[in-house]
Design a protein around this motif. Structure first.
Motif, PDB file in Angstrom:
ATOM      1  N   GLY A 330       1.079  -1.350  -0.223  1.00 52.65           N
ATOM      2  CA  GLY A 330       0.338  -0.153  -0.262  1.00 52.65           C
ATOM      3  C   GLY A 330       0.549   1.304  -0.406  1.00 52.65           C
ATOM      4  N   ALA A 331       0.592   2.047  -0.676  1.00 49.54           N
ATOM      5  CA  ALA A 331       1.295   3.534  -0.393  1.00 49.54           C
ATOM      6  C   ALA A 331      -0.046   4.875  -1.462  1.00 49.54           C
ATOM      7  CB  ALA A 331       2.123   3.484  -2.407  1.00 49.54           C
ATOM      8  N   ALA A 332      -1.159   4.556  -1.594  1.00 49.19           N
ATOM      9  CA  ALA A 332      -2.022   5.323  -1.436  1.00 49.19           C
ATOM     10  C   ALA A 332      -2.952   5.966  -0.272  1.00 49.19           C
ATOM     11  CB  ALA A 332      -3.173   4.522  -2.588  1.00 49.19           C
ATOM     12  N   PHE A 333      -3.199   7.098   0.445  1.00 45.63           N
ATOM     13  CA  PHE A 333      -4.093   7.161   1.665  1.00 45.63           C
ATOM     14  C   PHE A 333      -4.890   6.138   1.913  1.00 45.63           C
ATOM     15  CE2 PHE A 333      -6.880  10.092  -0.163  1.00 45.63           C
ATOM     16  CZ  PHE A 333      -7.575   9.995   0.714  1.00 45.63           C
ATOM     17  N   LYS A 334      -5.679   5.847   0.785  1.00 49.88           N
ATOM     18  CA  LYS A 334      -6.395   5.502   1.332  1.00 49.88           C
ATOM     19  C   LYS A 334      -6.842   3.935  -0.471  1.00 49.88           C
ATOM     20  CE  LYS A 334     -11.047   6.630   0.164  1.00 49.88           C
ATOM     21  NZ  LYS A 334     -12.466   7.489  -0.105  1.00 49.88           N
ATOM     22  N   PRO A 335      -8.006   2.360  -0.275  1.00 51.93           N
ATOM     23  CA  PRO A 335      -7.876   2.010  -1.434  1.00 51.93           C
ATOM     24  C   PRO A 335      -9.064   2.743  -2.311  1.00 51.93           C
ATOM     25  CG  PRO A 335      -9.536   1.150   0.801  1.00 51.93           C
ATOM     26  CD  PRO A 335      -8.427   2.001   0.722  1.00 51.93           C
ATOM     27  N   ASP A 336      -8.403   2.101  -3.939  1.00 54.70           N
ATOM     28  CA  ASP A 336      -9.721   2.971  -4.629  1.00 54.70           C
ATOM     29  C   ASP A 336      -9.011   4.360  -5.088  1.00 54.70           C
ATOM     30  OD1 ASP A 336     -11.384   0.543  -5.279  1.00 54.70           O
ATOM     31  OD2 ASP A 336     -12.293   1.184  -3.133  1.00 54.70           O
ATOM     32  N   SER A 337      -8.182   4.789  -4.957  1.00 51.36           N
ATOM     33  CA  SER A 337      -7.442   6.036  -5.214  1.00 51.36           C
ATOM     34  C   SER A 337      -5.830   5.893  -5.269  1.00 51.36           C
ATOM     35  CB  SER A 337      -7.741   6.909  -3.781  1.00 51.36           C
ATOM     36  OG  SER A 337      -6.789   8.451  -4.172  1.00 51.36           O
ATOM     37  N   ASP A 338      -5.778   6.830  -6.233  1.00 53.52           N
ATOM     38  CA  ASP A 338      -3.962   6.356  -6.294  1.00 53.52           C
ATOM     39  C   ASP A 338      -3.003   8.143  -6.015  1.00 53.52           C
ATOM     40  OD1 ASP A 338      -4.921   8.737  -8.244  1.00 53.52           O
ATOM     41  OD2 ASP A 338      -3.452   8.274 -10.049  1.00 53.52           O
ATOM     42  N   ASP A 339      -3.860   8.479  -4.936  1.00 54.35           N
ATOM     43  CA  ASP A 339      -3.483   9.929  -4.097  1.00 54.35           C
ATOM     44  C   ASP A 339      -2.564   9.335  -3.143  1.00 54.35           C
ATOM     45  OD1 ASP A 339      -3.680  12.820  -3.066  1.00 54.35           O
ATOM     46  OD2 ASP A 339      -5.270  12.639  -2.953  1.00 54.35           O
ATOM     47  N   VAL A 340      -1.132  10.120  -3.282  1.00 54.77           N
ATOM     48  CA  VAL A 340      -0.404   9.695  -1.760  1.00 54.77           C
ATOM     49  C   VAL A 340      -0.118  11.347  -1.283  1.00 54.77           C
ATOM     50  CG1 VAL A 340       0.660   8.029  -3.270  1.00 54.77           C
ATOM     51  CG2 VAL A 340       1.886   9.813  -3.724  1.00 54.77           C
ATOM     52  N   ARG A 341      -1.315  11.936  -1.653  1.00 49.39           N
ATOM     53  CA  ARG A 341      -0.220  13.432  -1.185  1.00 49.39           C
ATOM     54  C   ARG A 341      -0.801  12.614   0.365  1.00 49.39           C
ATOM     55  NH1 ARG A 341      -4.932  17.562  -3.710  1.00 49.39           N
ATOM     56  NH2 ARG A 341      -6.686  15.672  -3.366  1.00 49.39           N
ATOM     57  N   ASP A 342       0.100  13.017   1.807  1.00 51.44           N
ATOM     58  CA  ASP A 342      -0.713  12.904   3.207  1.00 51.44           C
ATOM     59  C   ASP A 342       0.031  11.922   3.699  1.00 51.44           C
ATOM     60  OD1 ASP A 342       0.415  13.215   5.682  1.00 51.44           O
ATOM     61  OD2 ASP A 342      -1.118  15.329   6.505  1.00 51.44           O
ATOM     62  N   SER A 343       0.055  10.405   2.835  1.00 49.96           N
ATOM     63  CA  SER A 343      -0.585   9.125   2.902  1.00 49.96           C
ATOM     64  C   SER A 343       0.427   8.581   3.697  1.00 49.96           C
ATOM     65  CB  SER A 343      -0.430   8.566   1.439  1.00 49.96           C
ATOM     66  OG  SER A 343      -0.486   7.257   1.533  1.00 49.96           O
ATOM     67  N   PRO A 344      -0.451   7.911   5.179  1.00 47.76           N
ATOM     68  CA  PRO A 344      -0.314   7.317   6.419  1.00 47.76           C
ATOM     69  C   PRO A 344       0.875   6.209   5.857  1.00 47.76           C
ATOM     70  CG  PRO A 344      -1.832   7.861   6.082  1.00 47.76           C
ATOM     71  CD  PRO A 344      -1.624   7.819   5.433  1.00 47.76           C
ATOM     72  N   ALA A 345       0.816   5.530   4.970  1.00 48.34           N
ATOM     73  CA  ALA A 345       1.401   4.512   4.060  1.00 48.34           C
ATOM     74  C   ALA A 345       2.885   4.726   3.603  1.00 48.34           C
ATOM     75  CB  ALA A 345       0.773   3.697   2.659  1.00 48.34           C
ATOM     76  N   LEU A 346       3.032   5.726   2.871  1.00 46.74           N
ATOM     77  CA  LEU A 346       4.138   6.757   2.220  1.00 46.74           C
ATOM     78  C   LEU A 346       5.221   6.905   3.598  1.00 46.74           C
ATOM     79  CD1 LEU A 346       5.458   5.692  -0.856  1.00 46.74           C
ATOM     80  CD2 LEU A 346       4.523   7.906  -1.366  1.00 46.74           C
ATOM     81  N   ASP A 347       4.590   7.706   4.255  1.00 46.87           N
ATOM     82  CA  ASP A 347       5.198   8.199   5.777  1.00 46.87           C
ATOM     83  C   ASP A 347       6.007   6.624   6.131  1.00 46.87           C
ATOM     84  OD1 ASP A 347       6.377  10.087   7.224  1.00 46.87           O
ATOM     85  OD2 ASP A 347       4.088  10.213   7.799  1.00 46.87           O
ATOM     86  N   VAL A 348       4.986   5.868   6.595  1.00 48.83           N
ATOM     87  CA  VAL A 348       5.427   5.003   7.426  1.00 48.83           C
ATOM     88  C   VAL A 348       6.623   4.400   6.027  1.00 48.83           C
ATOM     89  CG1 VAL A 348       5.196   2.129   8.333  1.00 48.83           C
ATOM     90  CG2 VAL A 348       3.531   4.342   8.931  1.00 48.83           C
ATOM     91  N   ALA A 349       6.231   3.981   5.280  1.00 50.74           N
ATOM     92  CA  ALA A 349       7.488   3.154   4.450  1.00 50.74           C
ATOM     93  C   ALA A 349       8.734   4.027   4.420  1.00 50.74           C
ATOM     94  CB  ALA A 349       7.570   3.280   3.113  1.00 50.74           C
ATOM     95  N   ALA A 350       8.771   5.593   3.965  1.00 55.51           N
ATOM     96  CA  ALA A 350       9.702   6.489   3.934  1.00 55.51           C
ATOM     97  C   ALA A 350      10.417   6.914   5.112  1.00 55.51           C
ATOM     98  CB  ALA A 350       9.353   7.831   3.905  1.00 55.51           C
TER      99      ALA A 350
END
Length: 444
Positions: A330-350
């Motif tokens: 997971g990288a999107a902030f929610k499912p059914d979206s490609d939006d990564v703005r302020d995404s918790p998933a991407l923040d954790v990964a980084a």
């Protein structure tokens, strides 16, 4: 005569609104300063992912009711009603909303208005913005008082934008104080939204500031509800209780309800985080900052969930990410979206990458945006690819593909069978029965 509509700003909100209004039978002209975006839309290619929207867009282009342009002059000449759908991001280093795009759009459009029209703001703005923009229009529009401003906030949910546009749960119209102008604006908006009103959608009229407050108040309430259950997750972890059972029990109380009561990694995206911060900033400017001090804790609870997720993963790895491989689903902030703005998933990964972990990410839709946002991360073309050789797997966006995974399939791929369920989306017993060390936020 059917009104001709322009939509100024063709991002997520604007492109959706333009396509759906054309689908309702209106002639629509979408306007944006981004030439590449306009070229893609004119070719029927969405610059973002939204389920069900691309066929609506292509239908409008094919029947000729939908066109796109970069010319304000063309839009001013074409439109009877101009919808403002530009972004209002958070200012860098501040909580306040950046109104640069809103001001620029009105500043460019107003001097070109030579015939009567209605300007309808849909962007989420700080209270007081509509009155200020109305003054700009009255001062700069050659047509003078025949250019009327109304405010009609949007309530779109990513993943459900077409449904929310065509079948909204309410329509709010912020009208000017002058009676004649207010009556005209209400009449026009009722005509535009006649099919929704006929289907029973409530049409609520209000003054400018009340209409502006509706959207941010709704987002503040939803953010508070999400952070409440995540605060309970913190207590549950300390007390060795199960927050998912607690949430289930609370949801049966009609006064509370179960929506937005799902414990997990918290909220992100382009709306809730920046909107509650802008709300706090504006309240401070108005001298009402004490009324919204609770939102600061709402925001902090939300951020703490991300920190806790990283801590759980580190604990499973013996206290360090050094020389360990982490598979992130997971990288999107929610499912059914490609939006990564302020995404918790991407923040954790980084964050894990910054602490020395080897991190590989997979998302069904958000890969391109995730690569642009976090180029230092590694990316895989599948879920199995992301977890190959992983010492811990993190489920951070609850896509159905991930919820339906067979733990046995992953067992043959990972280095160690450790998983942290950041969205409480998996069945713990199923994964434990398959030999996995399963952990989740707020669960024993």
């Amino acid at each position: 005569m059917t009104q001709r509509l322009t939509v100024i700003g063709t991002g997520y909100l604007g492109a959706t609104h333009a396509a759906c209004m054309a689908d309702l039978g209106f002639e629509v002209l979408g306007l944006d300063a981004d030439k590449d975006k306009i070229a893609r839309l004119a070719a029927g290619d969405l610059p973002f992912y939204e389920p069900g929207l691309e066929p609506v867009l292509r239908r409008g282009l094919a029947n000729g009711r939908l066109r796109f342009t970069t010319s304000y002059e063309e839009a001013a000449e074409f439109g009877d009603v101009h919808f403002l759908c530009v972004g209002t991001p958070q200012k860098p280093g501040e909580y306040a909303a950046d109104l640069t795009y809103v001001d620029a759009a009105v500043g460019a459009l107003a001097p070109l208005l030579h015939r009567p029209c209605l300007i309808v703001g849909k962007s989420t703005v700080p209270v007081g913005t509509a009155a200020r923009l109305a003054e700009t229009v009255a001062r700069d529009a050659p047509v003078g008082g025949d250019a009327v401003l109304a405010w009609n906030p949007e309530f779109l949910r990513e993943g459900f934008a077409v449904q929310d546009t065509l079948h909204p749960d309410r329509i709010v119209a912020g009208l000017p104080g002058e009676q004649g102008a207010a009556e005209h604006a209400e009449k026009v908006l009722r005509e535009i939204y006649r099919t929704m009103i006929a289907a029973g959608t409530p049409f609520i009229t209000a003054d400018y500031p009340t209409a502006e407050l509706v959207k941010v108040s709704a987002n503040a309430f939803l953010a508070t509800k999400i952070s409440f259950i995540n605060a309970m997750a913190e207590v549950c972890e300390a007390a060795h209780a199960d927050v998912t059972k607690l949430s289930e029990a609370l949801s049966h109380d009609d006064r509370i309800g179960g929506r937005f009561l799902g414990p997990g990694l918290g909220f992100g995206g382009g709306c809730l985080p920046k909107d509650i911060r802008a709300f706090m900033a504006r309240a401070g400017e108005l001298g009402a900052d004490q009324a919204l001090t609770f939102l600061r804790e709402v925001d902090e609870i939300n951020i703490r969930r991300r920190i806790r997720m990283v801590d759980l993963a580190r604990q499973l790895l013996g206290g360090s990410f050094a020389d360990r491989t982490v598979g992130v689903l997971g990288a999107a902030f929610k499912p059914d979206s490609d939006d990564v703005r302020d995404s918790p998933a991407l923040d954790v990964a980084a964050t894990i990458r910054a602490q020395g972990g080897r991190v590989t990410v997979y998302d069904p839709r958000a890969m391109e945006n995730a690569r642009r946002a976090q180029p230092s991360l590694d990316f895989a073309s599948s879920a199995l690819g992301a977890v190959r050789g992983a010492h811990v797997v993190l489920l951070l966006t609850e896509w159905r593909e991930f919820r339906d995974m067979d733990p046995a399939d992953l067992s043959a791929t990972v280095a160690e069978r450790n998983i942290v369920d950041g969205r409480n989306a998996l069945d713990p017993e199923r994964w434990r029965a398959a030999g996995w060390n399963y952990r989740a936020l707020g669960r024993p």
